[in-house]
Write an enzyme that holds these catalytic residues in place. Structure first.
Site, PDB file in Angstrom:
ATOM      1  N   HIS A  43      -2.103  -2.190  19.058  1.00  0.00           N
ATOM      2  CA  HIS A  43      -2.030  -2.020  17.604  1.00  0.00           C
ATOM      3  C   HIS A  43      -2.256  -3.285  16.799  1.00  0.00           C
ATOM      4  CE1 HIS A  43      -0.778   2.216  17.415  1.00  0.00           C
ATOM      5  NE2 HIS A  43      -0.294   1.972  18.620  1.00  0.00           N
ATOM      6  N   LYS A 234       2.129  -2.240   1.032  1.00  0.00           N
ATOM      7  CA  LYS A 234       2.099  -2.456   2.484  1.00  0.00           C
ATOM      8  C   LYS A 234       3.138  -3.522   2.808  1.00  0.00           C
ATOM      9  CE  LYS A 234      -2.351  -3.448   1.973  1.00  0.00           C
ATOM     10  NZ  LYS A 234      -2.998  -2.654   3.020  1.00  0.00           N
ATOM     11  N   ARG A 235       3.501  -3.662   4.098  1.00  0.00           N
ATOM     12  CA  ARG A 235       4.415  -4.722   4.471  1.00  0.00           C
ATOM     13  C   ARG A 235       3.892  -6.059   3.916  1.00  0.00           C
ATOM     14  NH1 ARG A 235       3.744  -5.694   9.502  1.00  0.00           N
ATOM     15  NH2 ARG A 235       1.987  -4.255   9.576  1.00  0.00           N
ATOM     16  N   LYS A 240      -2.060 -10.056   5.090  1.00  0.00           N
ATOM     17  CA  LYS A 240      -2.407  -8.972   4.166  1.00  0.00           C
ATOM     18  C   LYS A 240      -2.714  -9.508   2.759  1.00  0.00           C
ATOM     19  CE  LYS A 240       0.125  -5.316   6.667  1.00  0.00           C
ATOM     20  NZ  LYS A 240      -0.833  -4.204   6.796  1.00  0.00           N
ATOM     21  N   THR A 342      -3.918   2.094   7.495  1.00  0.00           N
ATOM     22  CA  THR A 342      -3.982   3.525   7.201  1.00  0.00           C
ATOM     23  C   THR A 342      -3.741   3.766   5.711  1.00  0.00           C
ATOM     24  OG1 THR A 342      -1.642   3.726   7.803  1.00  0.00           O
ATOM     25  CG2 THR A 342      -3.274   4.323   9.487  1.00  0.00           C
ATOM     26  N   LYS A 346      -5.244   6.609   3.019  1.00  0.00           N
ATOM     27  CA  LYS A 346      -4.426   7.448   2.133  1.00  0.00           C
ATOM     28  C   LYS A 346      -4.890   7.301   0.690  1.00  0.00           C
ATOM     29  CE  LYS A 346      -0.455   6.245   5.011  1.00  0.00           C
ATOM     30  NZ  LYS A 346       0.751   5.350   5.038  1.00  0.00           N
TER      31      LYS A 346
END
Ligand SMILES: *Cc1c(COP(=O)(O)O)cnc(C)c1O
Length: 513
Positions: A43, A234-235, A240, A342, A346
């Site tokens: 992952h 998101k986290r 990120k 993901t 969405k």
């Protein structure tokens, strides 16, 4: 979380123990069954997620498992020796025991050797696995690595989360669209239809009012539902790059202050996400977002044309409210670092346009929606590797970008933390020097891309068309497709008739399910 997932790698040794010790299978037979049974989904390529366990710990807690791992390693290294006789480096690279940094068991490598298939979760991630972490193992066991791009369940992320849009889609594509997302392609013909566009926008507006109400309830902040809702949920993680987003907000704030009379596109930047308990730098980023919000939201010169909302306690329930209300989806990770994502799927499914890097599943979203319906910016994965190898300091990019220099200086000087001017010095320092996540290096490209978004937003029919086409072109990202691929290519289990076949004329609905 990581501990639990990685502990699953023990399955290789544990299944061998059960077969050999408890059921008296011969070793070779047990090994054949184990490899045929297990598969390993990776992952993330982040090194901290690929665990190694000290031998000393293993010996104390799971001595029999360690014995089994040693025996697996003997056969495995014999194979390596046959392939590359006398290549000690190759053998050291594939060994299940890391001999370099105080002997450890490599749990990811153990999972690889004991599985018949190893997969990544997006096309790019699976290719990078072959080139980086599992480069040598892929040479030793060619063909084992495969790709299964992640998907999302449309039941939750469309039908439950966005009932208004679901109703419109049932009307436009027929009831069967609830079971068969490929029917969303019927939207293609309606994407430029003025009446349909109005209905589509009305749904989005309704969802934005609901989110505005929630932002008011939780933050006591007023946001305008007709503004562009720019969403990054998101986290919180450096890769990120929430920092890139908030840095752009600071630069935009300065630009509006310089020319307050211009017709700036009203924008609300919505953030949500948690930081891991021990990740203090991520928590400092959350603090920065909140501090920047405090200044911008209360500056009379800005007059509400830029607002920042950080919603705490991010979880699935909150996501279900934010996602249907989003106009713009921030998928801006440092290229090469997001395995798939993901959230990107969405948001696109709910009609948000993506601003993103060529990373993870963004690449496949680009392939599906087409380059005119997504905004791509920034360095590519190979550029990031090359720049890191050069060991370049960010001083050069900052010198070339007055806008970036001003934003970094403002953060460093305490413009957003007047009570504690030094609060964000560590962030400013990282941006100015190491810039490991390429925030400074990608800044100008990102800023320009955002101004392109502003221009597109002002042409409502074209924006709506792109938004509709994002919805129309998302069917492939249904987790039903993902699970079907796992069943066929990895688990070797029979697959039931898929929805399209089950719904063909003459086949009774419900008969096959
Ligand atoms: C979808 C989802 C995620 C994953 O988001 P990414 O943008 O892919 O990192 C994380 N948390 C929640 C609550 C989600 O719903």
């Amino acid at each position: 979380m990581t501990r639990v997932r990685q502990a699953a790698n023990l399955a290789v040794a544990e299944l061998m123990r059960i077969l050999v010790d408890l059921h008296n299978f011969r070793w070779d037979n047990a090994w054949r069954i184990t490899v045929a049974t297990l598969s390993y989904t990776n992952h993330t390529l982040l090194p901290e997620a690929l665990e190694t366990w000290p031998l000393e710990l293993f010996e104390r807690l799971l001595p029999r498992h360690l014995e089994i791992i040693y025996r697996i390693n003997v056969a495995h290294l014999a194979l390596a020796d046959a392939r590359a006789p006398d290549d000690l480096e190759f053998k050291a690279a594939v060994s299940l025991i890391d001999e370099k940094s105080g002997r450890k068991v490599r749990m990811g490598q153990l999972a690889f050797v004991g599985s018949h298939r190893i997969n990544g979760v997006s096309g790019m991630h699976s290719e990078l696995m072959k080139e980086t972490v599992f480069h040598e193992l892929n040479q030793l066991y060619p063909g084992r690595i495969t790709n299964k791009t992640n998907g999302i369940t449309f039941r939750r992320w469309l039908m439950v989360a966005n009932p208004k849009l679901t109703d419109l889609l049932r009307e436009a594509c027929g009831e069967a669209v609830l079971d068969d997302p490929t029917l969303l392609c019927d939207l293609e013909a309606r994407a430029s239809d003025n009446a349909f566009q109005q209905q589509f926008r009305a749904v989005k507006h309704h969802n934005k009012i609901a989110l505005a109400r929630l932002v008011w309830e939780r933050l006591k902040l007023v946001i305008d539902p007709s503004a562009l809702f720019d969403v990054q949920i998101k986290r919180i993680h450096e890769y990120k790059r929430q920092l890139l987003n908030i840095l752009e907000a600071v630069a935009l704030y300065h630009a509006i202050k310089d020319e307050p009379q211009r017709d700036w596109v009203p924008r609300v930047k919505i953030f949500a996400g948690k930081a891991a308990a021990s990740y203090s730098y991520a928590k400092l980023i959350i603090k920065l977002i909140n501090d920047v919000a405090e200044v911008i939201n209360n500056d009379p010169v800005i007059a509400g044309r830029l607002k920042i909302a950080f919603l705490p306690d991010y979880n699935v329930s909150l996501a279900e409210i934010i996602i249907p209300a989003a106009d713009l989806s921030e998928q801006i990770s440092t290229a090469g670092m997001e395995a798939s994502g993901t959230g990107n799927m969405k948001l696109a499914l709910n009609g948000a346009l993506t601003i993103g890097t060529l990373d993870g599943a963004n690449i496949e979203i680009l392939d599906h929606v087409g380059p005119e319906n997504i905004a791509i910016f920034g360095m590519k994965a190979a550029d990031v590797v090359a720049r890191r190898k050069q060991g370049l300091d960010a001083t050069d990019v900052i010198r070339r970008s007055p806008r970036l220099l001003r934003a970094v200086n403002a953060i460093a000087a305490g413009e957003f933390s007047p009570g504690e001017p030094g609060r964000f010095q560590s962030i400013a320092h990282a941006l100015s020097h190491l810039d490991h996540y390429m925030v400074s290096a990608d800044f100008d490209s990102y800023y320009d891309c955002q101004r392109g978004i502003d221009a597109r937003w002002q042409v409502t029919p074209a924006w709506t068309r792109a938004s509709v086409l994002n919805v129309a072109r998302m069917p492939w990202f249904s987790s039903d497709r993902t699970i079907r691929e796992y069943a066929q290519d990895i688990w070797n289990v029979p697959v039931r008739a898929t929805a399209p076949e089950a719904l063909q004329p003459g086949v009774q609905r419900g008969a096959t399910r």
